[in-house]
Design a protein around this motif. Sequence first.
Motif, mmCIF file in Angstrom:
data_model
loop_
_atom_site.group_PDB
_atom_site.id
_atom_site.type_symbol
_atom_site.label_atom_id
_atom_site.label_comp_id
_atom_site.label_asym_id
_atom_site.label_seq_id
_atom_site.Cartn_x
_atom_site.Cartn_y
_atom_site.Cartn_z
ATOM 1 N N UNK A 1 1.784 -1.246 -5.814
ATOM 2 C CA UNK A 1 2.240 -1.343 -4.663
ATOM 3 C C UNK A 1 2.414 -0.208 -3.780
ATOM 4 N N UNK A 2 2.204 -0.557 -2.568
ATOM 5 C CA UNK A 2 2.411 0.444 -1.285
ATOM 6 C C UNK A 2 2.738 -0.217 -0.026
ATOM 7 N N UNK A 3 3.290 0.551 0.884
ATOM 8 C CA UNK A 3 3.585 -0.098 2.018
ATOM 9 C C UNK A 3 2.321 -0.617 2.910
ATOM 10 N N UNK A 4 2.660 -1.802 3.469
ATOM 11 C CA UNK A 4 1.271 -2.153 4.300
ATOM 12 C C UNK A 4 1.673 -2.420 5.731
ATOM 13 N N UNK A 5 1.085 -2.398 6.841
ATOM 14 C CA UNK A 5 1.245 -2.398 8.228
ATOM 15 C C UNK A 5 0.017 -2.729 8.910
ATOM 16 N N UNK A 6 0.542 -3.490 10.204
ATOM 17 C CA UNK A 6 -0.540 -3.518 11.193
ATOM 18 C C UNK A 6 0.531 -3.399 12.558
ATOM 19 N N UNK B 1 -1.156 0.762 -0.860
ATOM 20 C CA UNK B 1 -1.148 0.156 -2.310
ATOM 21 C C UNK B 1 -2.513 0.679 -2.924
ATOM 22 N N UNK B 2 -2.797 0.531 -4.312
ATOM 23 C CA UNK B 2 -3.952 0.496 -5.096
ATOM 24 C C UNK B 2 -4.233 -1.111 -5.435
ATOM 25 N N UNK C 1 -9.303 -10.058 9.284
ATOM 26 C CA UNK C 1 -9.960 -9.683 8.008
ATOM 27 C C UNK C 1 -9.015 -9.775 6.970
ATOM 28 N N UNK C 2 -9.398 -9.984 5.553
ATOM 29 C CA UNK C 2 -8.914 -9.802 4.238
ATOM 30 C C UNK C 2 -9.544 -8.558 3.661
ATOM 31 N N UNK C 3 -8.626 -7.428 3.647
ATOM 32 C CA UNK C 3 -9.216 -6.150 3.331
ATOM 33 C C UNK C 3 -8.433 -5.690 1.913
ATOM 34 N N UNK C 4 -8.974 -4.678 1.434
ATOM 35 C CA UNK C 4 -8.383 -3.918 0.132
ATOM 36 C C UNK C 4 -7.724 -2.813 0.780
ATOM 37 N N UNK C 5 -6.662 -1.993 -0.018
ATOM 38 C CA UNK C 5 -6.096 -0.835 0.428
ATOM 39 C C UNK C 5 -7.055 0.235 1.154
ATOM 40 N N UNK C 6 -6.392 0.764 2.209
ATOM 41 C CA UNK C 6 -7.197 1.671 3.076
ATOM 42 C C UNK C 6 -6.159 2.655 3.800
ATOM 43 N N UNK C 7 -6.567 3.954 4.515
ATOM 44 C CA UNK C 7 -5.731 4.545 5.244
ATOM 45 C C UNK C 7 -5.607 4.013 6.590
#
Length: 143
Positions: free
Chosen positions: A66-71, A125-126, A27-33
């Motif tokens: 910007x914030x860290x992004x992970x899978x 991120x925001x 999926x393509x998603x916005x920032x989330x916990x």
Amino acid sequence: MRHGGGRLARQAYYDRAPIDRLLSYAAVVAPHADTVRATRTVPSGSKAFLELCQLKLIIVTAATTAGNKEANAAFTPSGGTTTNLAQAYLTSDENTVANRDQVVFGTSMLLLPGDVLDLRTADAGTGGTVRYFAFGKLTEFDA
């Protein structure tokens, strides 16, 4: 006269009612916990081999902050503590459209009854969006 001692050889795991189990998220998603996107708990009386795992993330639109992004693929042994097996990760410094990270691994990790495999994503991120892809392939069989 007896031959073989009276015991039958135990069948190989792939002959004990094997079932393919697939975990998948895209999926393509916005920032989330930190969010669990797919999960599998090995049922009582079964075991499973984790055979393949792929994690990928691509920045689609840059974040305003910007914030860290992970899978990640997380493993929790029955009654134990969760640990990450693998992680695709972009730092806040990598906030550019089309930046990506990917992890692919093949393994024969044995999961026992009650063990849990989770596929998770997070974005601190925001604004902006990220395309996530997470996949796991298990073969579950009678214990």
